[in-house]
Write a protein that holds these residues in place. Structure first.
Motif, PDB file in Angstrom:
ATOM      1  N   PHE A 163      24.825  32.112 -43.482  1.00 33.25           N
ATOM      2  CA  PHE A 163      24.990  31.318 -44.690  1.00 33.25           C
ATOM      3  C   PHE A 163      23.847  30.314 -44.838  1.00 33.25           C
ATOM      4  O   PHE A 163      23.261  30.183 -45.907  1.00 33.25           O
ATOM      5  CB  PHE A 163      26.339  30.584 -44.677  1.00 33.25           C
ATOM      6  N   PHE A 164      23.520  29.600 -43.770  1.00 29.79           N
ATOM      7  CA  PHE A 164      22.483  28.574 -43.868  1.00 29.79           C
ATOM      8  C   PHE A 164      21.084  29.167 -44.016  1.00 29.79           C
ATOM      9  O   PHE A 164      20.241  28.590 -44.709  1.00 29.79           O
ATOM     10  CB  PHE A 164      22.565  27.595 -42.700  1.00 29.79           C
ATOM     11  N   ILE A 165      20.828  30.313 -43.401  1.00 28.66           N
ATOM     12  CA  ILE A 165      19.542  30.980 -43.631  1.00 28.66           C
ATOM     13  C   ILE A 165      19.447  31.421 -45.094  1.00 28.66           C
ATOM     14  O   ILE A 165      18.416  31.249 -45.743  1.00 28.66           O
ATOM     15  CB  ILE A 165      19.373  32.167 -42.662  1.00 28.66           C
ATOM     16  N   GLY A 166      20.527  31.979 -45.611  1.00 29.35           N
ATOM     17  CA  GLY A 166      20.560  32.362 -47.024  1.00 29.35           C
ATOM     18  C   GLY A 166      20.387  31.165 -47.939  1.00 29.35           C
ATOM     19  O   GLY A 166      19.691  31.243 -48.960  1.00 29.35           O
ATOM     20  N   LEU A 167      21.009  30.047 -47.580  1.00 33.76           N
ATOM     21  CA  LEU A 167      20.863  28.824 -48.381  1.00 33.76           C
ATOM     22  C   LEU A 167      19.415  28.356 -48.406  1.00 33.76           C
ATOM     23  O   LEU A 167      18.886  27.995 -49.458  1.00 33.76           O
ATOM     24  CB  LEU A 167      21.773  27.728 -47.830  1.00 33.76           C
ATOM     25  N   MET A 168      18.754  28.399 -47.254  1.00 35.53           N
ATOM     26  CA  MET A 168      17.342  27.995 -47.201  1.00 35.53           C
ATOM     27  C   MET A 168      16.469  28.921 -48.048  1.00 35.53           C
ATOM     28  O   MET A 168      15.578  28.462 -48.772  1.00 35.53           O
ATOM     29  CB  MET A 168      16.847  27.959 -45.757  1.00 35.53           C
ATOM     30  N   LEU A 169      16.720  30.226 -47.974  1.00 35.10           N
ATOM     31  CA  LEU A 169      15.951  31.172 -48.788  1.00 35.10           C
ATOM     32  C   LEU A 169      16.186  30.939 -50.278  1.00 35.10           C
ATOM     33  O   LEU A 169      15.250  30.951 -51.074  1.00 35.10           O
ATOM     34  CB  LEU A 169      16.317  32.613 -48.418  1.00 35.10           C
ATOM     35  N   ALA A 170      17.443  30.739 -50.656  1.00 31.45           N
ATOM     36  CA  ALA A 170      17.771  30.525 -52.065  1.00 31.45           C
ATOM     37  C   ALA A 170      17.157  29.227 -52.586  1.00 31.45           C
ATOM     38  O   ALA A 170      16.640  29.176 -53.705  1.00 31.45           O
ATOM     39  CB  ALA A 170      19.289  30.508 -52.260  1.00 31.45           C
TER      40      ALA A 170
END
Length: 130
Positions: free
Chosen positions: A14-21
């Motif tokens: 979730f947090f990796i996805g949040l950083m990418l987004a």
């Protein structure tokens, strides 16, 4: 321990996805210029003042009687009119950029949102060997 969205695991994803987004969204919005399109016109005259009439009447009615349904409706209608008027008079331009940069921005945004959505999905229980 529950993970993202109350599902088992997925916090790191979730947090990796949040950083990418966030990175993709920032890069995309950095390439956009927003300007105003001018004044509100009503029959050739500036119409912004007329759009404030429901807002002013609603505010007055609410101060007179806080439970006035008509006052709350007029206030809400006035706020919607002002908000829509502001949005409708904006001009949004995408600054020229390379195809690579555009694909990078949109790819980061889509990958991040996809990873965040996948992390919130309930996973089937892993099979254990007996």
């Amino acid at each position: 321990m529950n993970g993202a969205g109350g599902t088992p695991g997925g916090i790191g994803q979730f947090f990796i996805g949040l950083m990418l987004a966030v990175a993709g969204g920032w890069l995309l919005t950095n390439q956009v210029t927003v300007t105003t399109g001018g004044y509100w016109h009503l029959w050739g005259m500036n119409g912004f003042g007329l759009s404030l009439i429901p807002f002013i009447l609603g505010t007055g009615l609410i101060f007179f009687n806080g439970k006035s349904i008509v006052g709350w409706l007029l206030l809400a209608a006035g706020l919607v009119i002002v908000f829509v008027g502001i949005l409708s008079n904006l001009r949004i331009y995408f600054e020229p950029t390379s195809l690579f940069n555009t694909l990078l921005m949109l790819g980061l945004l889509a990958a991040g949102l996809g990873m965040m959505a996948a992390s919130l999905r309930t996973r089937p229980a892993e099979k254990t060997k007996a």
